[in-house]
Write a protein that holds these residues in place. Sequence first.
Motif, PDB file in Angstrom:
ATOM      1  N   THR A  93       0.821  -1.214   0.000  1.00  0.00           N
ATOM      2  CA  THR A  93       0.000   0.000   0.000  1.00  0.00           C
ATOM      3  C   THR A  93       0.857   1.267   0.000  1.00  0.00           C
ATOM      4  OG1 THR A  93      -0.201  -0.358   2.380  1.00  0.00           O
ATOM      5  CG2 THR A  93      -2.059  -1.030   1.029  1.00  0.00           C
ATOM      6  N   ASP A 142     -13.885   0.841  -9.230  1.00  0.00           N
ATOM      7  CA  ASP A 142     -14.109   0.266  -7.900  1.00  0.00           C
ATOM      8  C   ASP A 142     -12.831   0.356  -7.070  1.00  0.00           C
ATOM      9  OD1 ASP A 142     -15.489  -1.017  -5.843  1.00  0.00           O
ATOM     10  OD2 ASP A 142     -15.007  -3.020  -6.573  1.00  0.00           O
ATOM     11  N   ASP A 143     -11.729   0.004  -7.712  1.00  0.00           N
ATOM     12  CA  ASP A 143     -10.440   0.011  -7.010  1.00  0.00           C
ATOM     13  C   ASP A 143     -10.037   1.435  -6.649  1.00  0.00           C
ATOM     14  OD1 ASP A 143      -7.973  -2.088  -6.679  1.00  0.00           O
ATOM     15  OD2 ASP A 143      -7.272  -0.027  -6.982  1.00  0.00           O
ATOM     16  N   GLY A 146     -12.348   2.954  -4.017  1.00  0.00           N
ATOM     17  CA  GLY A 146     -12.086   2.259  -2.749  1.00  0.00           C
ATOM     18  C   GLY A 146     -10.752   2.688  -2.161  1.00  0.00           C
ATOM     19  N   TRP A 147      -9.792   2.868  -3.036  1.00  0.00           N
ATOM     20  CA  TRP A 147      -8.452   3.254  -2.576  1.00  0.00           C
ATOM     21  C   TRP A 147      -8.439   4.705  -2.103  1.00  0.00           C
ATOM     22  CZ3 TRP A 147      -4.676   1.644  -0.164  1.00  0.00           C
ATOM     23  CH2 TRP A 147      -3.377   2.149  -0.266  1.00  0.00           C
ATOM     24  N   ALA A 150      -9.804   4.481   1.233  1.00  0.00           N
ATOM     25  CA  ALA A 150      -8.864   3.831   2.160  1.00  0.00           C
ATOM     26  C   ALA A 150      -7.760   4.809   2.574  1.00  0.00           C
ATOM     27  CB  ALA A 150      -8.252   2.585   1.511  1.00  0.00           C
ATOM     28  N   ARG A 158     -16.959  -0.485   2.424  1.00  0.00           N
ATOM     29  CA  ARG A 158     -16.980  -1.449   1.312  1.00  0.00           C
ATOM     30  C   ARG A 158     -18.018  -1.003   0.280  1.00  0.00           C
ATOM     31  NH1 ARG A 158     -17.198  -6.680   3.974  1.00  0.00           N
ATOM     32  NH2 ARG A 158     -14.964  -6.471   4.226  1.00  0.00           N
ATOM     33  N   THR A 159     -17.742  -1.308  -0.990  1.00  0.00           N
ATOM     34  CA  THR A 159     -18.644  -0.923  -2.080  1.00  0.00           C
ATOM     35  C   THR A 159     -20.021  -1.565  -1.892  1.00  0.00           C
ATOM     36  OG1 THR A 159     -16.698  -1.384  -3.439  1.00  0.00           O
ATOM     37  CG2 THR A 159     -18.699  -0.648  -4.598  1.00  0.00           C
ATOM     38  N   ALA A 160     -21.069  -0.726  -1.871  1.00  0.00           N
ATOM     39  CA  ALA A 160     -22.445  -1.250  -1.838  1.00  0.00           C
ATOM     40  C   ALA A 160     -22.992  -1.298  -3.260  1.00  0.00           C
ATOM     41  CB  ALA A 160     -23.325  -0.388  -0.945  1.00  0.00           C
ATOM     42  N   PHE A 161     -22.804  -0.212  -4.033  1.00  0.00           N
ATOM     43  CA  PHE A 161     -23.127  -0.271  -5.467  1.00  0.00           C
ATOM     44  C   PHE A 161     -22.197   0.621  -6.250  1.00  0.00           C
ATOM     45  CE2 PHE A 161     -26.111   3.293  -4.423  1.00  0.00           C
ATOM     46  CZ  PHE A 161     -25.710   4.214  -5.389  1.00  0.00           C
ATOM     47  N   LYS A 189     -22.631   6.265   5.185  1.00  0.00           N
ATOM     48  CA  LYS A 189     -22.661   6.186   3.710  1.00  0.00           C
ATOM     49  C   LYS A 189     -21.711   7.209   3.086  1.00  0.00           C
ATOM     50  CE  LYS A 189     -27.280   6.386   3.266  1.00  0.00           C
ATOM     51  NZ  LYS A 189     -28.582   6.216   2.594  1.00  0.00           N
ATOM     52  N   LEU A 209     -21.756   3.954  -4.066  1.00  0.00           N
ATOM     53  CA  LEU A 209     -21.958   4.099  -2.619  1.00  0.00           C
ATOM     54  C   LEU A 209     -21.048   3.118  -1.891  1.00  0.00           C
ATOM     55  CD1 LEU A 209     -23.595   4.998  -0.032  1.00  0.00           C
ATOM     56  CD2 LEU A 209     -25.153   3.109  -0.552  1.00  0.00           C
ATOM     57  N   ARG A 214     -19.147  -1.679  10.268  1.00  0.00           N
ATOM     58  CA  ARG A 214     -19.214  -1.589  11.723  1.00  0.00           C
ATOM     59  C   ARG A 214     -18.112  -2.475  12.296  1.00  0.00           C
ATOM     60  NH1 ARG A 214     -24.874  -2.067  10.294  1.00  0.00           N
ATOM     61  NH2 ARG A 214     -24.498  -4.296  10.285  1.00  0.00           N
ATOM     62  N   GLN A 217     -17.779  -6.331  11.664  1.00  0.00           N
ATOM     63  CA  GLN A 217     -18.527  -6.731  10.446  1.00  0.00           C
ATOM     64  C   GLN A 217     -17.550  -7.397   9.456  1.00  0.00           C
ATOM     65  OE1 GLN A 217     -20.767  -3.389   9.002  1.00  0.00           O
ATOM     66  NE2 GLN A 217     -21.673  -4.498   7.288  1.00  0.00           N
TER      67      GLN A 217
END
Length: 218
Positions: A93, A142-143, A146-147, A150, A158-161, A189, A209, A214, A217
């Motif tokens: 990373t 997505d990456d 997400g990154w 992060a 985490r990706t929901a949609f 969200k 989104l 949590r 989770q």
Amino acid sequence: MSTDQQTGHATEAGAPFDGRAAIEALMVAPGPPALGSAYQAMTEELRGFLDVLAGAAIDTEHAARLRAQLAQMTSRLRGLEVGEPQRLWGHWTDRPGRGQALIPSYDVPKGSLEASATVTFGRFHVGENMAVHGGAISMLFDDLLGWLLARSDLPPSRTAFLTTNFRAVTPVGVELTVHARITHVEGRKRFLAAELRHGDTVCADAEGLWVELRPGQP
Ligand SMILES: CCCCCCCCCC(=O)SCCNC(=O)CCNC(=O)[C@H](O)C(C)(C)COP(=O)(O)OP(=O)(O)OC[C@H]1O[C@@H](n2cnc3c(N)ncnc32)[C@H](O)[C@@H]1OP(=O)(O)O
């Protein structure tokens, strides 16, 4: 303490896998800098190999020889397989590309709500007609999004949609610009958006989104 059989993550006896703790743990390089440099160079070589292979017209003998060489490398690596938290793939990373070859390498700065980067797809990611595969473009979004999250100060999510619009053919082998941003946050969200351009042409854009995990989770 026991080990989750599927993921290799250490867990308190009977406790479920904790996705949030696992993502937080990824923010530290998985090995010394010399190994990081060697691993990054190896994944760049692998990207180059996949791009050349995807574009090459090889004959039967060449295909058989390559298969045998790959089988030899696979069997050498088998004995070195480890659980998810111990593996090196994608866990660098601290380096552009993070030491993986699933998507092209890019780099975004730490701690910002938006970022631009350059990215080049090779022939490995061609769908057909020298256009980048739509799934590869969605995977990049997505990456990247997400990154971006992060690397922000927000807790792991985490990706929901993720919705991708393909606006124009995305060309292969040329530098593209990608822009990603966290548009707003509502409780757990996080809403994000991204755009992929070739010069002035918008090739694709996306909205998504991400939901904050949590504690505990998966
Ligand atoms: C080192 C890091 C490297 C980073 C780069 C790599 C990026 C790779 C990213 C991925 O590939 S992640 C893998 C793909 N995603 C998943 O596998 C997610 C699977 N789904 C889940 O785990 C859960 O569904 C999720 C955590 C997303 C949400 O479940 P929760 O139980 O936590 O959500 P909850 O039901 O409590 O809903 C919270 C809010 O989000 C909303 N929500 C959840 N899912 C939604 C959805 N799909 N669409 C719209 N809204 C959604 C939900 O309505 C609600 O809104 P409100 O608070 O306003 O009521």
